[in-house]
Scaffold this motif. Sequence first.
Motif, PDB file in Angstrom:
ATOM      1  N   ASN A  52      -3.021  13.532  -0.726  1.00 17.42           N
ATOM      2  CA  ASN A  52      -3.715  14.452  -1.147  1.00 17.42           C
ATOM      3  C   ASN A  52      -3.066  15.548  -2.201  1.00 17.42           C
ATOM      4  N   GLU A  53      -1.989  15.888  -1.606  1.00 22.47           N
ATOM      5  CA  GLU A  53      -0.969  16.988  -2.249  1.00 22.47           C
ATOM      6  C   GLU A  53      -0.028  16.242  -3.181  1.00 22.47           C
ATOM      7  N   GLN A  69      -1.632   5.309  -0.888  1.00 20.98           N
ATOM      8  CA  GLN A  69      -1.702   4.969   0.518  1.00 20.98           C
ATOM      9  C   GLN A  69      -0.552   3.773   0.817  1.00 20.98           C
ATOM     10  N   TYR A 126      -1.645  12.815   5.316  1.00 12.38           N
ATOM     11  CA  TYR A 126      -2.799  13.260   4.513  1.00 12.38           C
ATOM     12  C   TYR A 126      -2.171  14.259   3.381  1.00 12.38           C
ATOM     13  N   ARG A 127      -1.131  15.024   3.524  1.00 11.09           N
ATOM     14  CA  ARG A 127      -0.592  15.654   2.553  1.00 11.09           C
ATOM     15  C   ARG A 127       0.312  15.008   1.539  1.00 11.09           C
ATOM     16  N   MET A 169      -6.042   8.983   7.182  1.00 14.94           N
ATOM     17  CA  MET A 169      -6.572   9.659   6.188  1.00 14.94           C
ATOM     18  C   MET A 169      -8.081   9.876   6.373  1.00 14.94           C
TER      19      MET A 169
END
Length: 105
Positions: free
Chosen positions: A33-34, A39, A29-30, A57
């Motif tokens: 998103n960060e 993906q 996830y990090r 995700m």
Amino acid sequence: MTEPYSCDIMRCDTLVRRLLPQMRAEMVYRLVNERGISQSEVSKRLGISRAAISQYMSRKRGFNREDFPGDLETVIERWVSAVASGEGTITICDVCRSADPVGRE
């Protein structure tokens, strides 16, 4: 190791089975998103399927509402940095030492 640590394979096995899926989900996830890594690229870097990344995700795989015990937030961030940069490693011992202060001498 810089500090003495009492390693117990049974305790480590239990911790890893319980925590690693949740840690991997948070790390994926990090990364996406960060860190802005696609993906598909995360899938390649981790050697896992694109479908698994999608499940992480969407919180269908590895998601748990519990907070991480001990210093695991730090270990997860080190893992994210290692995957994002391609440098550094995280070991099972890092997970156990950070998650289980009882095992420390």
